[in-house]
Design a protein around this motif. Structure first.
Motif, mmCIF file in Angstrom:
data_model
loop_
_atom_site.group_PDB
_atom_site.id
_atom_site.type_symbol
_atom_site.label_atom_id
_atom_site.label_comp_id
_atom_site.label_asym_id
_atom_site.label_seq_id
_atom_site.Cartn_x
_atom_site.Cartn_y
_atom_site.Cartn_z
ATOM 1 N N LEU A 294 -35.172 33.961 2.650
ATOM 2 C CA LEU A 294 -35.288 35.403 2.741
ATOM 3 C C LEU A 294 -33.931 35.909 3.216
ATOM 4 O O LEU A 294 -33.403 35.410 4.219
ATOM 5 N N VAL A 295 -33.374 36.867 2.533
ATOM 6 C CA VAL A 295 -32.102 37.455 2.925
ATOM 7 C C VAL A 295 -32.356 38.908 3.298
ATOM 8 O O VAL A 295 -32.815 39.699 2.471
ATOM 9 N N THR A 296 -32.099 39.250 4.544
ATOM 10 C CA THR A 296 -32.418 40.585 5.032
ATOM 11 C C THR A 296 -31.451 41.626 4.466
ATOM 12 O O THR A 296 -30.412 41.293 3.895
ATOM 13 N N THR A 297 -31.807 42.878 4.685
ATOM 14 C CA THR A 297 -30.964 43.975 4.217
ATOM 15 C C THR A 297 -29.591 43.948 4.869
ATOM 16 O O THR A 297 -28.633 44.498 4.338
ATOM 17 N N GLY A 298 -29.488 43.281 6.033
ATOM 18 C CA GLY A 298 -28.206 43.142 6.710
ATOM 19 C C GLY A 298 -27.483 41.864 6.369
ATOM 20 O O GLY A 298 -26.444 41.548 6.960
ATOM 21 N N GLY A 299 -28.020 41.080 5.426
ATOM 22 C CA GLY A 299 -27.352 39.868 4.969
ATOM 23 C C GLY A 299 -27.659 38.614 5.755
ATOM 24 O O GLY A 299 -27.025 37.581 5.543
ATOM 25 N N VAL A 300 -28.632 38.653 6.662
ATOM 26 C CA VAL A 300 -28.997 37.462 7.434
ATOM 27 C C VAL A 300 -29.887 36.558 6.577
ATOM 28 O O VAL A 300 -30.882 37.013 6.005
ATOM 29 N N GLU A 301 -29.520 35.283 6.494
ATOM 30 C CA GLU A 301 -30.279 34.321 5.699
ATOM 31 C C GLU A 301 -31.277 33.581 6.588
ATOM 32 O O GLU A 301 -30.919 33.057 7.638
ATOM 33 N N ILE A 302 -32.508 33.538 6.133
ATOM 34 C CA ILE A 302 -33.558 32.826 6.852
ATOM 35 C C ILE A 302 -34.138 31.788 5.904
ATOM 36 O O ILE A 302 -34.738 32.124 4.885
ATOM 37 N N GLU A 303 -33.914 30.519 6.221
ATOM 38 C CA GLU A 303 -34.318 29.448 5.323
ATOM 39 C C GLU A 303 -35.821 29.201 5.441
ATOM 40 O O GLU A 303 -36.382 29.152 6.542
ATOM 41 N N LEU A 304 -36.472 29.046 4.295
ATOM 42 C CA LEU A 304 -37.918 28.833 4.237
ATOM 43 C C LEU A 304 -38.189 27.348 4.027
ATOM 44 O O LEU A 304 -37.791 26.767 3.011
ATOM 45 N N ILE A 305 -38.855 26.739 4.993
ATOM 46 C CA ILE A 305 -39.147 25.303 4.940
ATOM 47 C C ILE A 305 -40.566 25.138 4.421
ATOM 48 O O ILE A 305 -41.531 25.527 5.084
ATOM 49 N N THR A 306 -40.702 24.574 3.235
ATOM 50 C CA THR A 306 -42.009 24.494 2.586
ATOM 51 C C THR A 306 -42.696 23.144 2.761
ATOM 52 O O THR A 306 -43.875 23.015 2.456
ATOM 53 N N ARG A 307 -41.967 22.128 3.205
ATOM 54 C CA ARG A 307 -42.643 20.842 3.437
ATOM 55 C C ARG A 307 -43.408 20.908 4.746
ATOM 56 O O ARG A 307 -43.002 21.564 5.710
ATOM 57 N N THR A 308 -44.549 20.211 4.778
ATOM 58 C CA THR A 308 -45.428 20.241 5.938
ATOM 59 C C THR A 308 -45.807 18.826 6.340
ATOM 60 O O THR A 308 -46.139 18.015 5.478
ATOM 61 N N PRO A 309 -45.782 18.513 7.636
ATOM 62 C CA PRO A 309 -45.335 19.370 8.735
ATOM 63 C C PRO A 309 -43.818 19.295 8.906
ATOM 64 O O PRO A 309 -43.216 18.273 8.612
ATOM 65 N N ALA A 310 -43.224 20.349 9.386
ATOM 66 C CA ALA A 310 -41.770 20.404 9.594
ATOM 67 C C ALA A 310 -41.432 20.173 11.056
ATOM 68 O O ALA A 310 -40.600 20.864 11.642
ATOM 69 N N TYR A 311 -42.079 19.184 11.657
ATOM 70 C CA TYR A 311 -41.914 18.947 13.093
ATOM 71 C C TYR A 311 -40.489 18.558 13.452
ATOM 72 O O TYR A 311 -40.010 18.861 14.545
ATOM 73 N N ASP A 312 -39.809 17.847 12.527
ATOM 74 C CA ASP A 312 -38.445 17.423 12.824
ATOM 75 C C ASP A 312 -37.525 18.618 13.012
ATOM 76 O O ASP A 312 -36.639 18.612 13.881
ATOM 77 N N LEU A 313 -37.721 19.666 12.218
ATOM 78 C CA LEU A 313 -36.899 20.867 12.357
ATOM 79 C C LEU A 313 -37.337 21.712 13.546
ATOM 80 O O LEU A 313 -36.511 22.241 14.283
ATOM 81 N N LEU A 314 -38.651 21.836 13.733
ATOM 82 C CA LEU A 314 -39.138 22.615 14.871
ATOM 83 C C LEU A 314 -38.641 22.036 16.192
ATOM 84 O O LEU A 314 -38.301 22.768 17.116
ATOM 85 N N SER A 315 -38.580 20.715 16.273
ATOM 86 C CA SER A 315 -38.157 20.079 17.522
ATOM 87 C C SER A 315 -36.678 20.310 17.805
ATOM 88 O O SER A 315 -36.216 20.120 18.929
ATOM 89 N N GLN A 316 -35.918 20.716 16.771
ATOM 90 C CA GLN A 316 -34.501 21.004 16.972
ATOM 91 C C GLN A 316 -34.239 22.466 17.335
ATOM 92 O O GLN A 316 -33.106 22.835 17.643
ATOM 93 N N CYS A 317 -35.287 23.284 17.294
ATOM 94 C CA CYS A 317 -35.119 24.704 17.599
ATOM 95 C C CYS A 317 -34.856 24.912 19.089
ATOM 96 O O CYS A 317 -35.553 24.340 19.933
ATOM 97 N N ARG A 318 -33.861 25.727 19.391
ATOM 98 C CA ARG A 318 -33.636 26.097 20.785
ATOM 99 C C ARG A 318 -34.809 26.926 21.300
ATOM 100 O O ARG A 318 -35.168 26.857 22.473
ATOM 101 N N LEU A 319 -35.390 27.705 20.384
ATOM 102 C CA LEU A 319 -36.436 28.652 20.750
ATOM 103 C C LEU A 319 -37.176 29.048 19.486
ATOM 104 O O LEU A 319 -36.597 29.066 18.398
ATOM 105 N N CYS A 320 -38.472 29.358 19.620
ATOM 106 C CA CYS A 320 -39.244 29.859 18.499
ATOM 107 C C CYS A 320 -39.875 31.194 18.859
ATOM 108 O O CYS A 320 -40.288 31.405 20.009
#
Length: 453
Positions: A294-320
């Protein structure tokens, strides 16, 4: 070889993903007999309509019955496809009402096991219980205590599955470094970065939550990006949610709530580009699209992770940033710091309540009025909604309720990012709430042991 039926009673998507999945894996790994695993779904107020698809996707499961046929099964012991049953079997409760286990066991003539997360019922008629904590056993009359085994927390299987993924996919030679969580695992992002300041956005999977949650989190991300352009954002897309549906909630033409939530929309970009002209334009912009975005009107890119479960990526998040629901339990089990968002800009939208409030809020015609009243009362009551806070009986992860302004929430996020010691403290408290992994293995042992008695 001895043939045994394992009948698993479950209901919602959260239970299927976090309870059923690890247990059926363990049953298959441990079984030295011919198991046939059947999942029978009961009606659930949080159902998405894709529960059958989720359960069917597990290779360990042989057959699945949809919730619309549940009452027929419970009352008469007949399934929609008139399933054959082996003489020997076990009914295992992994979601729904514990009383269903008693009835199903009687109908089929099978032994019964209940996974008791917070409380245990029907001890006289159930053969075995797997309890999350000793506190559950303490509530039971002593003469039934021998039916109970403390197995631990099934939600913690999320953490152990994530650790296993990290070990298998680590580019470092030492698994000890992975286990000590000192190593960095490649995130799978299109830019190939291995260590990024990552924020997860979990706006929900149902229209009632997505209509407010998507525009709110998009606006928050855009505010954060202005101050910290190095920050990356992901949305782990629920398996029950189509990307086109998610994109509709980010489209100002299709979601009028965007104007009330900060006015930030977004467009969907997918790897399957429509034309060479589009591909050339994206390459000129320096984008290499490997995951949908998803690319916002201000140009910010938000990657969509479609594989489930995405625990490996969630565990790398500083914050959710997350809405209420089973995702708060998953994040808590991963010890990922979070801020829980409960926007009330439109009090008539939130209708995902349990019991009588949920029934009233979803009545045709008058449901919106009931939803407004119920949500107004909930806001005034000030109860806790995030599972980690419910477990702790206090607010250890922030819950923000009200007419939330994206810039205010973004300031709180920036405060946490600027003081990482606060995130470490939150993570430590989350980790201390739950027991050790291994519950699925112990629960499977209990189920299989009944066939040897």
């Amino acid at each position: 070889m001895e043939k045994v039926d394992i009948v698993i009673l479950s209901n919602g998507p959260g239970e299927l993903i976090t309870w059923v999945r690890p247990v059926v894996q363990q049953l298959r790994q441990q079984a030295k007999i011919d198991l046939r695993i059947s999942v029978i779904l009961s009606p659930c107020p949080h159902a998405t309509g894709k529960e059958v698809a989720i359960a069917t996707s597990y290779p360990e499961v042989n057959r699945v019955q949809a919730p619309e046929y549940f009452w027929r099964f419970l009352l008469w012991g007949k399934t929609a496809e008139n399933w054959h049953w082996y003489p020997q079997g076990v009914v295992l409760f992994l979601g729904g009402d514990q009383f269903f286990t008693v009835v199903a066991g009687k109908r089929l003539g099978y032994r019964t096991v209940i996974y008791a997360e917070w409380d245990a019922r029907w001890w006289r008629w159930i053969d075995k219980f797997g309890a999350m904590k000793q506190e559950v056993v303490a509530q039971v009359p002593p003469k039934y205590a021998d039916k109970f085994t403390v197995v631990g927390d099934l939600m913690n299987e999320v953490r152990s599955q994530n650790l296993e993924f990290r070990i298998q996919n680590s580019e470092l030679g030492s698994s000890n470094e992975v286990i000590s969580q000192k190593s960095e695992v490649r995130s799978g992002f299109s830019n190939g970065e291995s260590s990024v300041e990552l924020i997860g956005l979990l706006p929900g999977s149902k229209p009632t939550k997505l209509s407010l949650g998507v525009p709110l989190t998009l606006a928050i991300a855009q505010h954060i990006h202005k101050i910290r352009p190095q920050t990356k954002f992901i949305i782990p897309v629920a398996p029950t949610l189509e990307l086109s549906t998610l994109a509709n909630f980010a489209d100002p033409k299709k979601n009028p709530a965007i104007e009330k939530m900060g006015g930030v929309g977004a467009k969907l970009l997918t790897p399957s580009l429509d034309s060479k002209e589009t591909e050339s334009r994206e390459q000129r912009a320096g984008w290499e699209i490997k995951n949908p975005k998803l690319v916002t009107t201000g140009g910010v890119e938000i990657e969509l992770i479609t594989r489930t479960p995405a625990y490996d990526l969630l565990s790398q998040c500083r914050l959710c940033l997350t809405t209420v629901g089973a995702n708060t339990a998953e994040l808590g089990s991963l010890a990922v710091p979070m801020i829980v968002l409960l926007p009330t800009q439109q009090l008539d939208i939130m209708r995902a309540w349990d019991g009588l409030p949920g029934l009233l809020a979803n009545l045709p015609g008058v449901g919106a009025a009931f939803a407004t009243i119920i949500n107004w009362l909930v806001v005034r009551k000030g109860q806790l909604f995030a599972w980690p806070n419910i477990w702790a009986k206090e607010e250890i992860v922030p819950e923000l309720m009200g007419k939330l302004k994206p810039e205010i929430v973004a300031e709180l996020v920036l405060e946490f990012l600027s003081h990482p010691e606060k995130l470490v403290e939150m993570s430590d408290r989350l980790r201390s709430l739950r027991g050790k992994p291994g519950a699925a293995q112990k629960l499977a042992e209990i189920v299989l042991s009944l066939n040897r008695e």
